[in-house]
Write a protein that holds these residues in place. Structure first.
Motif, PDB file in Angstrom:
ATOM      1  N   LEU A  17       0.851  -1.192   0.000  1.00  0.00           N
ATOM      2  CA  LEU A  17       0.000   0.000   0.000  1.00  0.00           C
ATOM      3  C   LEU A  17       0.883   1.237   0.000  1.00  0.00           C
ATOM      4  O   LEU A  17       1.879   1.303   0.715  1.00  0.00           O
ATOM      5  CB  LEU A  17      -0.879  -0.011   1.252  1.00  0.00           C
ATOM      6  N   CYS A  18       0.523   2.227  -0.815  1.00  0.00           N
ATOM      7  CA  CYS A  18       1.342   3.437  -0.884  1.00  0.00           C
ATOM      8  C   CYS A  18       0.463   4.625  -1.264  1.00  0.00           C
ATOM      9  O   CYS A  18      -0.563   4.458  -1.924  1.00  0.00           O
ATOM     10  CB  CYS A  18       2.466   3.265  -1.908  1.00  0.00           C
ATOM     11  N   THR A  19       0.891   5.806  -0.859  1.00  0.00           N
ATOM     12  CA  THR A  19       0.175   7.026  -1.234  1.00  0.00           C
ATOM     13  C   THR A  19       0.410   7.368  -2.697  1.00  0.00           C
ATOM     14  O   THR A  19      -0.365   8.119  -3.287  1.00  0.00           O
ATOM     15  CB  THR A  19       0.675   8.200  -0.369  1.00  0.00           C
ATOM     16  N   LEU A  20       1.510   6.864  -3.272  1.00  0.00           N
ATOM     17  CA  LEU A  20       1.865   7.199  -4.650  1.00  0.00           C
ATOM     18  C   LEU A  20       1.786   5.958  -5.540  1.00  0.00           C
ATOM     19  O   LEU A  20       1.629   4.835  -5.061  1.00  0.00           O
ATOM     20  CB  LEU A  20       3.286   7.774  -4.706  1.00  0.00           C
ATOM     21  N   ARG A  21       1.895   6.198  -6.829  1.00  0.00           N
ATOM     22  CA  ARG A  21       2.007   5.090  -7.784  1.00  0.00           C
ATOM     23  C   ARG A  21       3.115   5.500  -8.776  1.00  0.00           C
ATOM     24  O   ARG A  21       2.844   5.924  -9.892  1.00  0.00           O
ATOM     25  CB  ARG A  21       0.687   4.872  -8.520  1.00  0.00           C
ATOM     26  N   CYS A  22       4.358   5.385  -8.320  1.00  0.00           N
ATOM     27  CA  CYS A  22       5.478   5.943  -9.081  1.00  0.00           C
ATOM     28  C   CYS A  22       5.738   5.154 -10.358  1.00  0.00           C
ATOM     29  O   CYS A  22       5.566   3.935 -10.400  1.00  0.00           O
ATOM     30  CB  CYS A  22       6.730   5.945  -8.217  1.00  0.00           C
ATOM     31  N   LEU A  23       6.217   5.886 -11.362  1.00  0.00           N
ATOM     32  CA  LEU A  23       6.531   5.253 -12.643  1.00  0.00           C
ATOM     33  C   LEU A  23       7.607   4.189 -12.488  1.00  0.00           C
ATOM     34  O   LEU A  23       7.645   3.228 -13.236  1.00  0.00           O
ATOM     35  CB  LEU A  23       7.057   6.309 -13.630  1.00  0.00           C
ATOM     36  N   HIS A  24       8.507   4.365 -11.512  1.00  0.00           N
ATOM     37  CA  HIS A  24       9.688   3.504 -11.419  1.00  0.00           C
ATOM     38  C   HIS A  24       9.616   2.556 -10.222  1.00  0.00           C
ATOM     39  O   HIS A  24      10.643   2.055  -9.768  1.00  0.00           O
ATOM     40  CB  HIS A  24      10.933   4.369 -11.310  1.00  0.00           C
ATOM     41  N   CYS A  25       8.422   2.282  -9.716  1.00  0.00           N
ATOM     42  CA  CYS A  25       8.315   1.474  -8.489  1.00  0.00           C
ATOM     43  C   CYS A  25       8.600  -0.001  -8.785  1.00  0.00           C
ATOM     44  O   CYS A  25       7.850  -0.645  -9.504  1.00  0.00           O
ATOM     45  CB  CYS A  25       6.918   1.611  -7.889  1.00  0.00           C
ATOM     46  N   TYR A  26       9.671  -0.538  -8.185  1.00  0.00           N
ATOM     47  CA  TYR A  26      10.018  -1.933  -8.488  1.00  0.00           C
ATOM     48  C   TYR A  26       9.065  -2.921  -7.831  1.00  0.00           C
ATOM     49  O   TYR A  26       9.005  -4.081  -8.223  1.00  0.00           O
ATOM     50  CB  TYR A  26      11.478  -2.239  -8.114  1.00  0.00           C
ATOM     51  N   SER A  27       8.298  -2.477  -6.809  1.00  0.00           N
ATOM     52  CA  SER A  27       7.351  -3.393  -6.165  1.00  0.00           C
ATOM     53  C   SER A  27       5.928  -3.177  -6.660  1.00  0.00           C
ATOM     54  O   SER A  27       4.997  -3.794  -6.148  1.00  0.00           O
ATOM     55  CB  SER A  27       7.411  -3.232  -4.639  1.00  0.00           C
ATOM     56  N   SER A  28       5.767  -2.292  -7.671  1.00  0.00           N
ATOM     57  CA  SER A  28       4.435  -2.001  -8.243  1.00  0.00           C
ATOM     58  C   SER A  28       3.419  -1.706  -7.143  1.00  0.00           C
ATOM     59  O   SER A  28       2.297  -2.225  -7.142  1.00  0.00           O
ATOM     60  CB  SER A  28       3.954  -3.172  -9.117  1.00  0.00           C
ATOM     61  N   SER A  60      10.924  -1.485   4.027  1.00  0.00           N
ATOM     62  CA  SER A  60      10.656  -0.739   2.811  1.00  0.00           C
ATOM     63  C   SER A  60       9.223  -1.043   2.387  1.00  0.00           C
ATOM     64  O   SER A  60       8.431  -1.521   3.168  1.00  0.00           O
ATOM     65  CB  SER A  60      11.693  -1.138   1.755  1.00  0.00           C
ATOM     66  N   GLY A  61       8.891  -0.742   1.146  1.00  0.00           N
ATOM     67  CA  GLY A  61       7.472  -0.926   0.844  1.00  0.00           C
ATOM     68  C   GLY A  61       7.188  -1.215  -0.598  1.00  0.00           C
ATOM     69  O   GLY A  61       8.021  -1.792  -1.293  1.00  0.00           O
ATOM     70  N   GLY A  62       6.002  -0.668  -0.881  1.00  0.00           N
ATOM     71  CA  GLY A  62       5.010   0.199  -0.283  1.00  0.00           C
ATOM     72  C   GLY A  62       5.559   1.282   0.673  1.00  0.00           C
ATOM     73  O   GLY A  62       6.753   1.472   0.801  1.00  0.00           O
ATOM     74  N   GLU A  63       4.616   1.986   1.253  1.00  0.00           N
ATOM     75  CA  GLU A  63       4.960   3.029   2.203  1.00  0.00           C
ATOM     76  C   GLU A  63       4.862   2.448   3.616  1.00  0.00           C
ATOM     77  O   GLU A  63       3.736   2.196   4.100  1.00  0.00           O
ATOM     78  CB  GLU A  63       4.011   4.224   2.022  1.00  0.00           C
ATOM     79  N   PRO A  64       5.995   2.243   4.295  1.00  0.00           N
ATOM     80  CA  PRO A  64       5.953   1.618   5.622  1.00  0.00           C
ATOM     81  C   PRO A  64       5.088   2.384   6.627  1.00  0.00           C
ATOM     82  O   PRO A  64       4.518   1.775   7.543  1.00  0.00           O
ATOM     83  CB  PRO A  64       7.421   1.621   6.060  1.00  0.00           C
ATOM     84  N   THR A  88      10.918   5.812   3.393  1.00  0.00           N
ATOM     85  CA  THR A  88       9.599   6.431   3.233  1.00  0.00           C
ATOM     86  C   THR A  88       9.629   7.454   2.102  1.00  0.00           C
ATOM     87  O   THR A  88      10.689   7.992   1.775  1.00  0.00           O
ATOM     88  CB  THR A  88       9.176   7.128   4.550  1.00  0.00           C
ATOM     89  N   ASN A  89       8.452   7.707   1.509  1.00  0.00           N
ATOM     90  CA  ASN A  89       8.395   8.774   0.505  1.00  0.00           C
ATOM     91  C   ASN A  89       8.232  10.146   1.148  1.00  0.00           C
ATOM     92  O   ASN A  89       8.220  11.168   0.453  1.00  0.00           O
ATOM     93  CB  ASN A  89       7.288   8.509  -0.527  1.00  0.00           C
ATOM     94  N   GLY A  90       8.087  10.186   2.468  1.00  0.00           N
ATOM     95  CA  GLY A  90       8.083  11.444   3.209  1.00  0.00           C
ATOM     96  C   GLY A  90       6.784  12.231   3.126  1.00  0.00           C
ATOM     97  O   GLY A  90       6.702  13.347   3.629  1.00  0.00           O
ATOM     98  N   LEU A 121       8.702  11.278 -12.065  1.00  0.00           N
ATOM     99  CA  LEU A 121       8.798   9.862 -11.699  1.00  0.00           C
ATOM    100  C   LEU A 121       7.725   9.471 -10.685  1.00  0.00           C
ATOM    101  O   LEU A 121       7.180   8.374 -10.729  1.00  0.00           O
ATOM    102  CB  LEU A 121      10.176   9.552 -11.102  1.00  0.00           C
ATOM    103  N   ARG A 122       7.428  10.388  -9.778  1.00  0.00           N
ATOM    104  CA  ARG A 122       6.449  10.078  -8.719  1.00  0.00           C
ATOM    105  C   ARG A 122       5.014  10.244  -9.200  1.00  0.00           C
ATOM    106  O   ARG A 122       4.074   9.846  -8.509  1.00  0.00           O
ATOM    107  CB  ARG A 122       6.699  10.991  -7.515  1.00  0.00           C
ATOM    108  N   GLY A 123       4.853  10.881 -10.366  1.00  0.00           N
ATOM    109  CA  GLY A 123       3.505  11.049 -10.912  1.00  0.00           C
ATOM    110  C   GLY A 123       2.640  11.959 -10.075  1.00  0.00           C
ATOM    111  O   GLY A 123       1.407  11.857 -10.108  1.00  0.00           O
TER     112      GLY A 123
HETATM  113  S1  SF4 Z   1       8.484   3.873  -5.357  1.00  0.00           S
HETATM  114 FE1  SF4 Z   1       8.066   4.035  -3.172  1.00  0.00          FE
HETATM  115  S2  SF4 Z   1       6.712   5.837  -2.999  1.00  0.00           S
HETATM  116 FE2  SF4 Z   1       6.660   5.187  -5.144  1.00  0.00          FE
HETATM  117  S3  SF4 Z   1       4.888   3.795  -5.329  1.00  0.00           S
HETATM  118 FE3  SF4 Z   1       6.717   2.532  -4.922  1.00  0.00          FE
HETATM  119  S4  SF4 Z   1       6.741   2.281  -2.699  1.00  0.00           S
HETATM  120 FE4  SF4 Z   1       5.379   4.041  -3.149  1.00  0.00          FE
END
Ligand code: SF4
Length: 327
Positions: A17-28, A60-64, A88-90, A121-123
């Motif tokens: 679970l995360c507040t963002l959906r970044c273009l480069h997120c390796y854990s989707s 790490s995460g997602g957003e811990p 964290t994405n802060g 990148l963070r969209g």
């Molecule tokens: S890169 Fe980090 S902040 Fe971005 S969607 Fe993935 S877990 Fe969330």
């Protein structure tokens, strides 16, 4: 890979679970990804990891910060004698969460370059400024903060500007992670930095360290280290508990326990925490295929044409997915 700097890392992704959906997120990860592990599974796993020789819990995460049992997870690690880091994405810092993070040894805030690069990148427009505000709030609260930044193609020339900003905000460490085309980032494969960018980044980081007194780290290994220290990379002849020779050991949010990198091919996995405790998984794991993979990857990298710096874990991850003998 063997221990780095005497530390052995147990890396846990408790939620996607995360507040963002970044273009480069390796854990989707993203706002609608509910995958998460209960503390009843992770608490015992942390204690067993400590018994296996792991001395750092890296969350790490997602957003811990969206994981409701983060405090219990961190305390389980501290009670077991481990150091703790949280990435964290802060963006989700509240006074209560900042108080929680004061119990952590190092908080890593993700800041992916200067403002236009980060926000793309963070969209999320404005996310750079919010992340930098997060760095400042944490440092003002006395929390030790590092900044993790993604290196993309052509991004090395802007590392100095990033360093200026994060040093002014009070960060102690700047860690540079070359973009890997994994998870959601597969669509960004054309943006991966090449050998020249990696070399430039290393030079730039040397300058930054001298100018700002920042600790710096580039997640790439010199080819000379690879050649000199084969056993560290192939775990050849390693014996004893896992923590003595395999770091990081990674727990994904679906319970999978894998060596080295999130997303490692399941053929090399130890198994799932949802099926058996970590101690059982470690005791029954046959590391031979993993060691063979490391040795084959080492041979390919040292025998081929590579630049002076090598993203070992990225190469190893891609090698884990290669299908030998498939038509
Ligand atoms: S890169 Fe980090 S902040 Fe971005 S969607 Fe993935 S877990 Fe969330």
């Amino acid at each position: 890979m063997a221990q780095v700097g005497g530390r052995s890392v147990f890396q846990v992704h408790p939620t996607r679970l995360c507040t963002l959906r970044c273009l480069h997120c390796y854990s989707s990860s993203g706002p609608d990804v509910a995958e998460s592990l209960p503390i009843g599974v992770l608490g015992p796993a942390v204690r067993e990891a400590a018994a296996l020789g792991y001395d750092v819990l890296s969350v790490s995460g997602g957003e811990p910060l969206l994981y409701p049992e983060l405090r219990a997870l961190v305390r389980a690690a501290r009670d077991a004698g481990m150091r703790t880091t949280v990435t964290t994405n802060g963006l989700s810092l509240t006074p209560r969460r900042i108080a929680l993070l004061r119990e952590v040894d190092l908080v890593a805030v993700s800041v992916d370059g200067v403002q236009p690069d980060h926000d793309r990148l963070r969209g999320e427009p404005g996310s750079h400024d919010r992340a930098m505000t997060g760095v400042r709030r944490l440092t003002e609260a006395g929390v030790p903060v590092g900044v993790v930044t993604t290196l993309t193609k052509n991004g090395a020339t802007r590392l100095g500007e990033v360093a200026d900003q994060v040093a002014a905000a009070g960060a102690l460490l700047l860690q540079v992670r070359p973009l890997e085309a994994e998870g959601a980032a597969r669509r960004l494969s054309a943006e991966r930095p090449g050998p020249v960018e990696l070399a430039y980044a290393a030079v730039e980081l040397g300058r930054v360290a001298a100018e700002h007194g920042l600790a710096v780290q580039l997640d790439a290994v010199p080819r000379t280290s690879l050649l000199r220290d084969r056993a560290s990379f192939t775990a050849e002849g390693a014996t004893g508990d896992l923590g003595a020779w395999l770091t990081p050991l990674v727990v994904e949010a679906n319970g999978a326990v894998v060596p080295s990198v999130h997303g490692f091919d399941r053929r090399y996995a130890l198994g799932s925490l949802l099926d058996r405790p970590l101690a059982d998984l470690a005791a029954s794991w046959d590391p031979a295929p993993y060691r063979d993979l490391c040795a084959r990857t080492w041979e390919q990298l040292t025998g081929g044409r590579t630049g002076p710096l090598i993203t070992w874990y990225g190469h190893l991850l891609r090698a884990s997915r290669a299908r030998v003998g498939c038509p």
